[in-house]
Design an enzyme around this catalytic site. Structure first.
Site, short mmCIF file in Angstrom:
data_model
loop_
_atom_site.label_atom_id
_atom_site.label_comp_id
_atom_site.label_asym_id
_atom_site.label_seq_id
_atom_site.Cartn_x
_atom_site.Cartn_y
_atom_site.Cartn_z
N ASP A 33 2.97 -8.62 -45.34
CA ASP A 33 3.45 -7.76 -44.25
C ASP A 33 4.17 -8.64 -43.24
O ASP A 33 3.70 -9.72 -42.91
CB ASP A 33 2.26 -7.04 -43.59
CG ASP A 33 2.69 -5.84 -42.76
OD1 ASP A 33 2.22 -4.73 -43.04
OD2 ASP A 33 3.50 -6.01 -41.82
N THR A 125 7.96 9.44 -50.40
CA THR A 125 7.61 10.51 -49.46
C THR A 125 8.18 11.86 -49.91
O THR A 125 9.22 11.90 -50.59
CB THR A 125 8.17 10.16 -48.07
OG1 THR A 125 8.11 11.31 -47.23
CG2 THR A 125 9.64 9.71 -48.12
N ASP A 126 7.53 12.92 -49.48
CA ASP A 126 8.07 14.26 -49.77
C ASP A 126 9.40 14.51 -49.05
O ASP A 126 10.12 15.45 -49.39
CB ASP A 126 7.05 15.36 -49.41
CG ASP A 126 6.64 15.39 -47.94
OD1 ASP A 126 7.10 14.53 -47.16
OD2 ASP A 126 5.84 16.28 -47.58
N GLU A 127 9.70 13.67 -48.04
CA GLU A 127 10.95 13.90 -47.29
C GLU A 127 12.19 13.70 -48.14
O GLU A 127 13.27 14.13 -47.75
CB GLU A 127 11.01 12.99 -46.06
CG GLU A 127 9.91 13.30 -45.07
CD GLU A 127 10.17 12.83 -43.66
OE1 GLU A 127 11.32 12.51 -43.32
OE2 GLU A 127 9.20 12.79 -42.90
N TYR A 153 16.11 7.82 -42.48
CA TYR A 153 14.84 7.39 -43.10
C TYR A 153 14.69 7.97 -44.50
O TYR A 153 14.49 7.25 -45.48
CB TYR A 153 13.65 7.82 -42.22
CG TYR A 153 12.32 7.80 -42.98
CD1 TYR A 153 11.75 6.61 -43.38
CD2 TYR A 153 11.67 8.99 -43.33
CE1 TYR A 153 10.54 6.58 -44.09
CE2 TYR A 153 10.47 8.98 -44.03
CZ TYR A 153 9.92 7.77 -44.42
OH TYR A 153 8.75 7.75 -45.14
N LYS A 157 14.66 6.15 -48.26
CA LYS A 157 13.54 6.25 -49.21
C LYS A 157 14.04 6.82 -50.54
O LYS A 157 13.60 6.39 -51.62
CB LYS A 157 12.42 7.13 -48.64
CG LYS A 157 11.69 6.56 -47.44
CD LYS A 157 10.90 5.30 -47.72
CE LYS A 157 9.67 5.53 -48.57
NZ LYS A 157 8.86 4.27 -48.72
N ASN A 183 0.48 12.15 -43.87
CA ASN A 183 -0.89 11.64 -43.82
C ASN A 183 -1.41 11.66 -42.37
O ASN A 183 -0.61 11.57 -41.43
CB ASN A 183 -0.95 10.19 -44.28
CG ASN A 183 -0.80 10.01 -45.77
OD1 ASN A 183 -1.37 9.10 -46.36
ND2 ASN A 183 -0.02 10.85 -46.43
N LEU A 193 3.01 12.13 -34.68
CA LEU A 193 2.54 13.34 -33.99
C LEU A 193 1.03 13.32 -33.65
O LEU A 193 0.67 13.42 -32.47
CB LEU A 193 2.85 14.59 -34.82
CG LEU A 193 2.40 15.88 -34.15
CD1 LEU A 193 3.34 16.29 -33.03
CD2 LEU A 193 2.28 17.02 -35.16
#
Ligand code: NAD
Ligand code: DAU
Length: 343
Positions: A33, A125-127, A153, A157, A183, A193
């Site tokens: 990382d 990701t689902d995005e 973003y 991805k 998540n 959020l």
């Protein structure tokens, strides 16, 4: 077995590292990382001296650095969580998203090709599927839904996903891809959020809801995501994409109201602010494939998961307060600056 996890100082990566060390006492877990603003080494402090854990502060775009780690650690499995992950930041400045999310992925896969691995797993990701309309609750994202991105973003991805699948077809790299919904849970960075609303509510600060707060997200407790990835890397079929989600759709405004109620704070804290540019309306995952093929089902119901999460933020105030104050960014130098060679 040696599992190399990138982005392990972030939200989901750290939960995955804990999960793997807990579940597989004989595995070695190598965490790579670069500790961007979203990486927090104090999250990993309880395992820094674990005999099966090694941490490297390295950027996944640093080809020479990544190759050195592969030479030294010889990973069998690589799980790539490292990414710029915040949609709002990608709208402000897309470039770093393209570097880390696309070029970093390429470096990781090149290392896998060069040194040999049994599995490369891309955490997506689902995005990448774009969004669904609010008036069609019958529609869900399946693995066959066309890629149709909205933000820099999600575009970065999606580009990475396509690159990963191209390395499978062209070079025969044994890859899998997972696309998960939103998540929530411990160690969630307080600009997203749920943790932002908890932290602001606890500090009696305004709760900024974008637009009318009607956008829908499909929330999954982070531990359930970690368990799904664990299943995919061990039993998933090479070359396949797996959607992960718990059929738990909620409007943003309802989540914020629920947090107010749980913390005994007034809804008058809610402040409607300008909408996110290109704001996706609704995400909803169809997880039939991972259920049928790998037997995965979410275990934590939202009512329980959100209570556990709120409790965690109440009990770990120092963790998020040092993030909000910026103090966490000195933690690495203070704790490890002169101490450890491997870091
Ligand atoms: P996060 O922002 O909390 O953590 C990202 C981590 O990656 C941080 O520790 C950061 O320091 C590290 N990192 C960033 N750039 C790096 C680089 N160039 N080299 C090395 N490390 C770097 O993100 P998250 O929410 O834990 O998401 C992890 C992954 O899961 C991402 O790939 C994201 O796209 C995906 N995902 C997230 C969600 C979600 O709801 N949070 C849902 C589905 C998929
Ligand atoms: O769906 C998976 C994605 O979920 C991941 O790929 C991303 O990495 C992750 O950040 C998350 O993206 P979202 O954009 O859905 O998450 P975020 O927490 O930023 O926002 C959730 C919803 O809440 C979204 O509709 C925007 C809204 N929002 C967000 C913030 C930070 C607000 O109304 N106010 C806010 O202050």
């Amino acid at each position: 077995m040696t599992v190399l996890v990138t982005g392990g100082a972030g939200f989901i990566g750290s939960n995955f590292v804990f999960h793997m060390l807990r579940k597989y006492p004989n595995y070695r877990v190598i965490c790579v990382d670069s500790l961007t603003y979203a990486g927090n080494l104090s999250t990993l402090k309880s395992i820094m001296d674990h005999p099966n854990f090694v941490f490297y502060r390295t950027n996944i775009c640093d080809r020479a650095g990544i190759y050195q780690i592969f030479e030294a650690e010889k990973p069998d499995i690589v799980v790539n969580f490292a990414a710029e992950s915040h949609v709002d930041r990608s709208i402000e400045n897309p470039e770093i998203f393209l570097q880390t999310n696309i070029l970093g992925t390429q470096v990781m896969m090149d290392a896998c090709r060069k040194y040999g691995i049994t599995r490369y797993h891309q955490v997506s990701t689902d995005e990448v599927y774009g969004d669904l309309p609010l008036d069609r609750p019958d529609l869900f994202f399946t693995e066959e839904t066309p890629i149709h991105t909205s933000s820099p973003y999600s575009a970065s991805k999606a580009a990475a996903d396509l690159l990963v699948l191209s390395y499978y077809r062209t070079f025969g790299l044994p890859v899998t891809v997972s696309r998960c919904s939103n998540n929530y849970g411990p160690y969630h960075f307080p600009e997203k959020l749920i943790p932002l609303m908890i932290a602001n509510a606890l500090n009696d600060k305004p709760l900024p809801v974008y637009g009318e707060g009607l956008n829908v997200r499909d929330w999954l407790y982070v531990e359930d995501h970690c368990k799904a990835i664990d299943l995919i890397i061990h039993s998933g079929k090479v070359g396949e994409v797996y959607n992960i989600g718990g059929h738990n759709e909620m409007k943003n405004i309802d989540i914020v109201k629920l947090i107010c109620k749980a913390l005994g704070k007034p809804e008058t804290l809610i402040t409607y602010v300008a909408d996110r540019k290109g704001h996706d309306m609704r995400y909803a995952i169809d997880p039939t494939k991972i259920h049928n093929e790998l037997g995965w089902l979410p275990e934590t119901k939202f009512v329980d998961g959100i209570q556990k999460t709120i409790q965690w933020y109440l009990e770990n105030r120092e963790w998020w307060e040092t993030i909000i104050s910026g103090e966490y960014q000195n933690y690495y130098e203070r704790m490890y600056g002169e101490k450890r060679e491997s870091i």
